[in-house]
Write a protein that holds these residues in place. Structure first.
Motif, short mmCIF file in Angstrom:
data_model
loop_
_atom_site.label_atom_id
_atom_site.label_comp_id
_atom_site.label_asym_id
_atom_site.label_seq_id
_atom_site.Cartn_x
_atom_site.Cartn_y
_atom_site.Cartn_z
N HIS A 56 -17.63 26.20 49.66
CA HIS A 56 -16.48 26.20 48.75
C HIS A 56 -15.90 24.80 48.61
N TYR A 57 -15.34 24.54 47.45
CA TYR A 57 -14.66 23.28 47.18
C TYR A 57 -13.18 23.46 47.44
N VAL A 58 -12.54 22.43 47.99
CA VAL A 58 -11.12 22.51 48.32
C VAL A 58 -10.42 21.20 47.99
N SER A 59 -9.10 21.30 47.86
CA SER A 59 -8.27 20.09 47.84
C SER A 59 -7.56 20.06 49.18
N LYS A 92 -13.05 17.99 48.04
CA LYS A 92 -14.30 17.93 48.81
C LYS A 92 -14.90 19.32 48.94
N GLN A 93 -16.13 19.37 49.44
CA GLN A 93 -16.80 20.64 49.69
C GLN A 93 -16.82 20.92 51.19
N LEU A 147 -15.50 18.38 55.77
CA LEU A 147 -15.52 18.22 54.32
C LEU A 147 -16.40 17.03 53.94
N ILE A 148 -17.37 17.28 53.09
CA ILE A 148 -18.26 16.22 52.62
C ILE A 148 -18.36 16.32 51.10
N PHE A 156 -15.34 9.17 50.43
CA PHE A 156 -14.43 9.11 51.58
C PHE A 156 -14.20 10.55 52.03
N ASP A 157 -14.84 10.94 53.15
CA ASP A 157 -14.80 12.33 53.59
C ASP A 157 -14.86 12.40 55.11
#
Length: 179
Positions: A56-59, A92-93, A147-148, A156-157
Motif C-alpha cells: 500500500h501507498y501512504v503519506s 511512499k510504499q 517505507l521505500i 528519501f525513504d
C-alpha cells in the motif's frame, strides 16, 4: 521596449492558474498531487480508511527527531508543509510490515530475501551529506513499517530514516491518474 498585451499575460499565467485551481480542488476532494519522482507523478486519492499493509501507498509525517530528518529539514531538502518540523508529508510504499526481515546493504534493500530494485543504500545524498540508516538486518517490530519509493533510486525513504511507526502514517493513498 515591447508592450505586453492582456492576452499574452493571460497565456503566460494560465499554467500557474490551472495548477493552483487543480491543487485546491484536489485538496478539498480528498486527493493529493504528487510532483516528485519518488512515486508515479499525478493525482492520488486519499483513502478514508487507513490500511497498513505491504504494497500500500501512504503519506507519512516522519519523526523530525530522526537524524536524517533533522538534516533534511535543516537543509530545506523537503517541501514546506504541516508535519511537525514544518515539512510536507512523504508519499511512499509500505514494503515491510511487522515480522518481516529487512536487510540494508550498500547494493540494495532486501525484504524477506527478495531484493528490491533501485534501492542501493547510498551513504550520501547527491546534494549533500544525508545520514543513512545503519546497514544490517532488522526484524520489523510491532507497530512499525519500512517505507521505500523505488521509482527513483535516490528517493528519501527508510533507507535513510529507518522504520516508521504507525503513528507517523497519515493516510493510505491510491493512484487516481498517474504517469
Amino acid at each position: 521596449m515591447a508592450k505586453i498585451t492582456r492576452k499574452q499575460l493571460f497565456i503566460a499565467a494560465a499554467p500557474a492558474i490551472v495548477f493552483v485551481i487543480a491543487g485546491t480542488v484536489a485538496a478539498i476532494g480528498g486527493y493529493r498531487i504528487n510532483t516528485t519522482p519518488s512515486l508515479p507523478m499525478g493525482i492520488w486519492k486519499v483513502s478514508k480508511e487507513l490500511s497498513i499493509q505491504r504494497g500500500h501507498y501512504v503519506s507519512a509525517c516522519i519523526d523530525p527527531a530522526k537524524p536524517a530528518m533533522q538534516t533534511a529539514v535543516k537543509l530545506h531538502f523537503l517541501a514546506d508543509g504541516h508535519c511537525k518540523g514544518g515539512y510536507a508529508p512523504l508519499l511512499k510504499q509500505i514494503v515491510a510490515v511487522p515480522g518481516d526481515t529487512v536487510t540494508l546493504t550498500d547494493a540494495a534493500v532486501t525484504v524477506n530475501g527478495q531484493e528490491l530494485p533501485n534501492t542501493a543504500t547510498m551513504k550520501y545524498d547527491f546534494i549533500t551529506e544525508l545520514p543513512a540508516a545503519q546497514r544490517g538486518t532488522y526484524t520489523v517490530q510491532a507497530g512499525h513499517v519500512w517505507l521505500i519509493a523505488n521509482e527513483n533510486p535516490r528517493s528519501f525513504d527508510s533507507r535513510y530514516f529507518g522504520p516508521v511507526s504507525y503513528a507517523e502514517i497519515e493516510h493510505t493513498l491510491r493512484p487516481a491518474l498517474t504517469y
